[in-house]
Design a protein around this motif. Structure first.
Motif, mmCIF file in Angstrom:
data_model
loop_
_atom_site.group_PDB
_atom_site.id
_atom_site.type_symbol
_atom_site.label_atom_id
_atom_site.label_comp_id
_atom_site.label_asym_id
_atom_site.label_seq_id
_atom_site.Cartn_x
_atom_site.Cartn_y
_atom_site.Cartn_z
ATOM 1 N N VAL A 176 -11.442 19.694 77.763
ATOM 2 C CA VAL A 176 -12.539 20.392 77.081
ATOM 3 C C VAL A 176 -13.442 19.404 76.362
ATOM 4 O O VAL A 176 -14.673 19.537 76.384
ATOM 5 N N SER A 177 -12.862 18.385 75.740
ATOM 6 C CA SER A 177 -13.677 17.381 75.045
ATOM 7 C C SER A 177 -14.537 16.602 76.027
ATOM 8 O O SER A 177 -15.687 16.275 75.734
ATOM 9 N N ILE A 178 -13.992 16.315 77.200
ATOM 10 C CA ILE A 178 -14.788 15.630 78.232
ATOM 11 C C ILE A 178 -15.906 16.538 78.727
ATOM 12 O O ILE A 178 -17.053 16.105 78.896
ATOM 13 N N GLY A 179 -15.586 17.804 78.953
ATOM 14 C CA GLY A 179 -16.609 18.751 79.409
ATOM 15 C C GLY A 179 -17.715 18.931 78.398
ATOM 16 O O GLY A 179 -18.902 18.954 78.745
ATOM 17 N N GLN A 180 -17.364 19.056 77.114
ATOM 18 C CA GLN A 180 -18.379 19.209 76.075
ATOM 19 C C GLN A 180 -19.193 17.933 75.909
ATOM 20 O O GLN A 180 -20.395 17.991 75.637
ATOM 21 N N GLY A 181 -18.536 16.787 76.079
ATOM 22 C CA GLY A 181 -19.269 15.522 76.027
ATOM 23 C C GLY A 181 -20.284 15.418 77.150
ATOM 24 O O GLY A 181 -21.409 14.941 76.948
ATOM 25 N N THR A 182 -19.889 15.887 78.339
ATOM 26 C CA THR A 182 -20.809 15.884 79.478
ATOM 27 C C THR A 182 -22.002 16.794 79.214
ATOM 28 O O THR A 182 -23.145 16.444 79.507
ATOM 29 N N SER A 183 -21.746 17.964 78.637
ATOM 30 C CA SER A 183 -22.836 18.895 78.324
ATOM 31 C C SER A 183 -23.798 18.300 77.303
ATOM 32 O O SER A 183 -25.026 18.432 77.438
ATOM 33 N N LYS A 184 -23.269 17.626 76.298
ATOM 34 C CA LYS A 184 -24.130 16.997 75.299
ATOM 35 C C LYS A 184 -24.945 15.872 75.909
ATOM 36 O O LYS A 184 -26.106 15.658 75.546
ATOM 37 N N SER A 185 -24.326 15.138 76.840
ATOM 38 C CA SER A 185 -25.047 14.062 77.518
ATOM 39 C C SER A 185 -26.205 14.621 78.325
ATOM 40 O O SER A 185 -27.303 14.057 78.345
ATOM 41 N N ILE A 186 -25.968 15.759 78.992
ATOM 42 C CA ILE A 186 -27.028 16.407 79.762
ATOM 43 C C ILE A 186 -28.142 16.890 78.837
ATOM 44 O O ILE A 186 -29.330 16.772 79.152
ATOM 45 N N GLU A 187 -27.759 17.414 77.671
ATOM 46 C CA GLU A 187 -28.764 17.874 76.709
ATOM 47 C C GLU A 187 -29.637 16.716 76.223
ATOM 48 O O GLU A 187 -30.849 16.865 76.046
ATOM 49 N N LYS A 188 -29.028 15.543 76.013
ATOM 50 C CA LYS A 188 -29.795 14.369 75.601
ATOM 51 C C LYS A 188 -30.791 13.972 76.679
ATOM 52 O O LYS A 188 -31.941 13.634 76.404
ATOM 53 N N ILE A 202 -11.960 3.903 77.716
ATOM 54 C CA ILE A 202 -11.421 3.750 79.066
ATOM 55 C C ILE A 202 -12.535 3.878 80.095
ATOM 56 O O ILE A 202 -12.615 3.116 81.066
ATOM 57 N N ASN A 203 -13.411 4.866 79.880
ATOM 58 C CA ASN A 203 -14.541 5.106 80.779
ATOM 59 C C ASN A 203 -15.820 5.176 79.944
ATOM 60 O O ASN A 203 -16.209 6.248 79.488
ATOM 61 N N PRO A 204 -16.478 4.031 79.706
ATOM 62 C CA PRO A 204 -17.648 3.988 78.811
ATOM 63 C C PRO A 204 -18.797 4.902 79.220
ATOM 64 O O PRO A 204 -19.607 5.285 78.381
ATOM 65 N N SER A 205 -18.877 5.250 80.495
ATOM 66 C CA SER A 205 -19.981 6.098 80.954
ATOM 67 C C SER A 205 -19.766 7.571 80.632
ATOM 68 O O SER A 205 -20.657 8.389 80.830
ATOM 69 N N GLN A 206 -18.574 7.916 80.153
ATOM 70 C CA GLN A 206 -18.243 9.313 79.889
ATOM 71 C C GLN A 206 -18.102 9.570 78.394
ATOM 72 O O GLN A 206 -17.264 8.971 77.729
ATOM 73 N N GLU A 207 -18.941 10.447 77.862
ATOM 74 C CA GLU A 207 -18.827 10.819 76.461
ATOM 75 C C GLU A 207 -17.793 11.934 76.293
ATOM 76 O O GLU A 207 -17.505 12.685 77.217
ATOM 77 N N THR A 208 -17.236 12.021 75.096
ATOM 78 C CA THR A 208 -16.345 13.134 74.765
ATOM 79 C C THR A 208 -16.802 13.758 73.448
ATOM 80 O O THR A 208 -17.450 13.105 72.630
ATOM 81 N N SER A 209 -16.463 15.011 73.263
ATOM 82 C CA SER A 209 -16.830 15.720 72.030
ATOM 83 C C SER A 209 -15.670 16.627 71.633
ATOM 84 O O SER A 209 -15.369 17.615 72.313
ATOM 85 N N LEU A 210 -14.977 16.249 70.574
ATOM 86 C CA LEU A 210 -13.811 17.011 70.132
ATOM 87 C C LEU A 210 -14.218 18.349 69.518
ATOM 88 O O LEU A 210 -15.222 18.433 68.814
ATOM 89 N N SER A 211 -13.431 19.358 69.793
ATOM 90 C CA SER A 211 -13.666 20.677 69.226
ATOM 91 C C SER A 211 -12.413 21.106 68.474
ATOM 92 O O SER A 211 -11.343 21.284 69.071
ATOM 93 N N LEU A 212 -12.522 21.254 67.162
ATOM 94 C CA LEU A 212 -11.376 21.660 66.346
ATOM 95 C C LEU A 212 -10.909 23.061 66.705
ATOM 96 O O LEU A 212 -9.708 23.349 66.687
#
Length: 392
Positions: free
Chosen positions: A39-51, A345-355
């Motif tokens: 989920v953190s990888i997926g949310q990071g990808t979504s934020k990257s797309i938004e940027k 580990i994978n610098p091209s991939q952002e992550t976004s933690l969700s509590l």
């Protein structure tokens, strides 16, 4: 019997068989950590797309001409006439030549050359780091001037100021008038950082390119995007007498499609990870059934001295929930650690933690313990004292 006493008894049982407890927790640990990480990888990808979306512009339309037929003939004046259409704020036609030889002194590199006008930088949401961008006079007089991206500047000049230096572009000498700030790639996969931008009429003459293959059109507001897209479709259909040979990309639709695809993939991966939780629950049920079998005489003794059915039920239910909850807690910690470590580990991939996701995953793991521990606990509570005492 108080809950605290049941908890102490459950902890004693867990400590008495640490290896079996850890193996029982493994499915829950993998499931919870996988859910949180994915989920953190997926949310990071979504934020990257938004940027990237913000970098491309919310009201931008991209017109592309394809093929070798009639739908490849647009000239600069024709395109710019559309700029007076109500709802259109700016148009930047472009010509692009990829992998073009660029030389400075003894260094030769290949970069994409873009021929465009003075509106291009604003439409691409770029900024000048030093010097200036193209001006209308550069187009009118076909000046041999060039604006370079940050990667190009670093490659040829390092930390030196490149303004007023001359570079060779496809055999022609151009004077550098500006350097762009670092921006990164946009949703179209292009990057201003590695671009070499020249006046469109100059590029048309030097590269012997006669027609424009693409143009960026900015609507005056978000409410005008659909209407401007319709106007462009009608114009191109009327000009080429065909609905093929060209297409129009709406940046909002493009980003929405990419976010939907990313969200769908993430949900599918999370569903697969959630199966691990169910497998872990089955493992807990299996171990609890074994535990009930091993402790049958203990159950008989407790019932013979007055323990009620609900006491036995709660005892084994608390044990199952404790094992599952501990596995969920370990999985939560592991998932957070993996999410934080993943960008390294994978610098091209952002992550976004969700509590909230972490909390839900932990609570679900505890619920798994309750659900899958209920049957063994119920079975233990139904044992008759006389039968339990006879069990060998």
């Amino acid at each position: 019997m108080r809950i605290w006493e049941l908890f102490q008894m459950a902890m004693a049982t867990v400590r008495s068989n640490p290896l079996r407890t850890i193996l029982t927790m493994l499915g829950v640990i993998i499931g919870v950590s996988s859910v949180i990480t994915l989920v953190s990888i997926g949310q990071g990808t979504s934020k990257s797309i938004e940027k990237q979306y913000e970098g491309l512009g919310a009201n931008l339309l991209t017109v592309n001409l394809m093929g070798n037929g009639r739908a490849t003939q647009l000239n600069y004046d024709e395109v710019m006439q559309l700029e007076s259409t109500p709802g259109i704020s700016a148009i930047a036609p472009t010509m692009t030549r990829g992998s073009t030889s660029i030389k400075y002194d003894r260094t030769t590199e290949t970069y994409s050359v873009i021929g465009t006008n003075d509106r291009y930088l604003d439409l691409q949401k770029g900024k000048i780091a030093s010097g200036r961008f193209l001006a209308q006079a550069d187009l009118d007089y076909r000046n041999h001037v060039v604006v370079i991206g940050s990667d190009v500047a670093n490659s040829f000049f390092g930390t030196e100021d490149p303004i007023d230096e001359e570079i060779n572009v496809n055999g022609f000498v151009y004077t550098i008038i500006g350097v762009l700030q670092t921006k990164g790639s946009n949703t179209a996969g292009t990057s201003l950082d590695s671009a070499v931008i020249v006046p469109l009429p100059t590029m048309s003459r030097d590269f012997k390119l006669g027609s424009i293959r693409s143009a960026y059109v900015e609507a005056a507001s978000g409410n005008d995007v659909s209407r401007v897209q319709t106007i462009l479709q009608m114009y191109l259909t009327n000009k080429f007498k065909s609905t093929s040979g060209w297409n129009i990309f709406n940046s909002s639709e493009l980003i929405s499609a990419r976010q939907t695809a990313s969200s769908t993939l993430t949900n599918q991966l999370v569903a697969v990870a959630a199966i691990s939780l169910l497998v872990g629950g089955i493992g807990i049920m299996n171990i609890m059934l074994v535990t009930v079998s091993e402790r049958t005489r203990e159950i008989g003794i407790r019932k013979s001295i007055g323990a009620k059915r609900r006491n036995i039920l709660l005892q084994f239910l608390v044990e199952a929930t404790l094992i599952s909850g501990m596995g969920g807690l370990i999985g939560l910690i592991l998932g957070v650690a993996l999410s934080l470590a993943w960008p390294y580990i994978n610098p091209s991939q952002e992550t976004s933690l969700s509590l909230s996701v972490g909390l839900y995953a932990f609570l679900f793991s505890a619920l798994v313990g309750v659900i899958f521990g209920l049957y063994p606990a119920n079975k233990a509570s139904k044992l008759k004292p006389i039968d339990a005492l006879r069990f060998d």
